[in-house]
Design a protein around this motif. Structure first.
Motif, short mmCIF file in Angstrom:
data_model
loop_
_atom_site.label_atom_id
_atom_site.label_comp_id
_atom_site.label_asym_id
_atom_site.label_seq_id
_atom_site.Cartn_x
_atom_site.Cartn_y
_atom_site.Cartn_z
N GLN A 1 0.86 -1.19 0.00
CA GLN A 1 0.00 0.00 0.00
C GLN A 1 0.90 1.24 0.00
O GLN A 1 1.73 1.39 0.88
CB GLN A 1 -0.91 0.02 1.23
CG GLN A 1 -1.83 1.21 1.29
CD GLN A 1 -2.88 1.19 0.19
OE1 GLN A 1 -3.54 0.19 -0.02
NE2 GLN A 1 -3.03 2.30 -0.51
N LEU A 2 0.71 2.09 -0.99
CA LEU A 2 1.47 3.33 -1.07
C LEU A 2 0.53 4.51 -0.85
O LEU A 2 -0.63 4.48 -1.29
CB LEU A 2 2.14 3.46 -2.44
CG LEU A 2 3.18 2.39 -2.78
CD1 LEU A 2 3.67 2.58 -4.20
CD2 LEU A 2 4.35 2.47 -1.81
N PRO A 3 1.00 5.56 -0.18
CA PRO A 3 0.16 6.74 0.03
C PRO A 3 -0.32 7.31 -1.30
O PRO A 3 0.42 7.34 -2.29
CB PRO A 3 1.10 7.73 0.73
CG PRO A 3 2.16 6.89 1.35
CD PRO A 3 2.32 5.71 0.43
N GLY A 4 -1.58 7.73 -1.33
CA GLY A 4 -2.13 8.34 -2.53
C GLY A 4 -2.80 7.36 -3.48
O GLY A 4 -3.41 7.78 -4.46
N LEU A 5 -2.68 6.06 -3.22
CA LEU A 5 -3.32 5.07 -4.07
C LEU A 5 -4.57 4.54 -3.39
O LEU A 5 -4.60 4.39 -2.16
CB LEU A 5 -2.36 3.92 -4.38
CG LEU A 5 -1.12 4.27 -5.19
CD1 LEU A 5 -0.25 3.04 -5.38
CD2 LEU A 5 -1.49 4.86 -6.53
N ASP A 6 -5.59 4.23 -4.19
CA ASP A 6 -6.86 3.76 -3.64
C ASP A 6 -6.75 2.39 -2.99
O ASP A 6 -7.45 2.09 -2.04
CB ASP A 6 -7.93 3.72 -4.73
CG ASP A 6 -8.30 5.11 -5.21
OD1 ASP A 6 -8.11 6.07 -4.44
OD2 ASP A 6 -8.77 5.22 -6.36
N GLY A 7 -5.90 1.53 -3.51
CA GLY A 7 -5.77 0.18 -2.98
C GLY A 7 -4.35 -0.29 -3.08
O GLY A 7 -3.47 0.41 -3.60
N PRO A 8 -4.07 -1.48 -2.59
CA PRO A 8 -2.70 -2.00 -2.64
C PRO A 8 -2.29 -2.38 -4.07
O PRO A 8 -3.11 -2.73 -4.90
CB PRO A 8 -2.75 -3.22 -1.74
CG PRO A 8 -4.17 -3.63 -1.72
CD PRO A 8 -4.99 -2.39 -1.92
N LEU A 9 -0.99 -2.28 -4.31
CA LEU A 9 -0.42 -2.76 -5.56
C LEU A 9 -0.08 -4.24 -5.40
O LEU A 9 0.37 -4.66 -4.33
CB LEU A 9 0.87 -2.00 -5.89
CG LEU A 9 0.76 -0.51 -6.13
CD1 LEU A 9 2.15 0.09 -6.33
CD2 LEU A 9 -0.12 -0.23 -7.34
N PRO A 10 -0.28 -5.03 -6.43
CA PRO A 10 0.09 -6.44 -6.32
C PRO A 10 1.60 -6.62 -6.25
O PRO A 10 2.36 -5.75 -6.67
CB PRO A 10 -0.49 -7.06 -7.60
CG PRO A 10 -0.68 -5.93 -8.55
CD PRO A 10 -0.87 -4.70 -7.73
N ALA A 11 2.01 -7.75 -5.68
CA ALA A 11 3.44 -8.06 -5.65
C ALA A 11 3.98 -8.08 -7.07
O ALA A 11 3.26 -8.39 -8.02
CB ALA A 11 3.64 -9.42 -4.98
N GLY A 12 5.24 -7.72 -7.22
CA GLY A 12 5.87 -7.74 -8.53
C GLY A 12 7.01 -6.75 -8.61
O GLY A 12 7.40 -6.13 -7.63
N ASP A 13 7.55 -6.61 -9.82
CA ASP A 13 8.64 -5.70 -10.10
C ASP A 13 8.07 -4.42 -10.71
O ASP A 13 7.27 -4.48 -11.65
CB ASP A 13 9.64 -6.31 -11.07
CG ASP A 13 10.33 -7.54 -10.50
OD1 ASP A 13 10.45 -7.62 -9.27
OD2 ASP A 13 10.76 -8.39 -11.29
N TYR A 14 8.53 -3.27 -10.22
CA TYR A 14 8.06 -1.97 -10.68
C TYR A 14 9.25 -1.09 -11.06
O TYR A 14 10.26 -1.07 -10.34
CB TYR A 14 7.27 -1.26 -9.57
CG TYR A 14 5.96 -1.93 -9.26
CD1 TYR A 14 4.78 -1.53 -9.87
CD2 TYR A 14 5.90 -2.99 -8.37
CE1 TYR A 14 3.57 -2.16 -9.59
CE2 TYR A 14 4.70 -3.63 -8.08
CZ TYR A 14 3.54 -3.19 -8.69
OH TYR A 14 2.35 -3.82 -8.42
N LEU A 15 9.13 -0.40 -12.18
CA LEU A 15 10.13 0.59 -12.55
C LEU A 15 9.91 1.84 -11.73
O LEU A 15 8.77 2.26 -11.51
CB LEU A 15 10.04 0.94 -14.04
CG LEU A 15 10.45 -0.15 -15.02
CD1 LEU A 15 10.20 0.32 -16.45
CD2 LEU A 15 11.92 -0.50 -14.84
N VAL A 16 11.01 2.46 -11.28
CA VAL A 16 10.94 3.71 -10.54
C VAL A 16 11.97 4.67 -11.12
O VAL A 16 13.14 4.31 -11.31
CB VAL A 16 11.24 3.49 -9.03
CG1 VAL A 16 11.23 4.82 -8.28
CG2 VAL A 16 10.24 2.53 -8.42
N ASP A 17 11.53 5.89 -11.44
CA ASP A 17 12.42 6.96 -11.87
C ASP A 17 12.72 7.84 -10.67
O ASP A 17 11.81 8.26 -9.96
CB ASP A 17 11.78 7.81 -12.97
CG ASP A 17 11.63 7.07 -14.28
OD1 ASP A 17 12.32 6.05 -14.48
OD2 ASP A 17 10.82 7.50 -15.11
#
Length: 85
Positions: free
Chosen positions: A17-33
């Motif tokens: 769960q990240l601030p500002g998001l309506d719900g949790p993100l599923p497990a996995g790999d995410y790109l971040v800039d």
């Protein structure tokens, strides 16, 4: 002042769960800039992180829709640390 953007991959092993998001993100790999700016010093060049953007959805998901959401670097680091424990 000079700025740069670097890209990394963040892996979450469980939903996050990240601030500002309506719900949790599923497990996995995410790109971040990561946006950074120089800290001027006469003897060396150093960089200070000023912002971050997470790419949604996770890498490898079948969705055609992509978006980048801003996230505070401290919130991202807290989510990574929480996922490790």
């Amino acid at each position: 002042m000079t700025t740069r953007t670097t890209r990394s991959t963040v892996r979450f092993s469980s939903p996050v769960q990240l601030p500002g998001l309506d719900g949790p993100l599923p497990a996995g790999d995410y790109l971040v800039d990561h946006d950074e700016e120089t800290i001027d010093d006469l003897s060396r060049i150093a960089w200070r992180r000023t912002g971050a953007f997470i790419h949604l959805p996770a890498i490898g998901s079948g969705s055609l829709t992509r978006q980048m959401l801003p996230i505070a670097p401290a919130d991202l680091e807290a989510a990574i640390e929480k996922d490790r424990t």
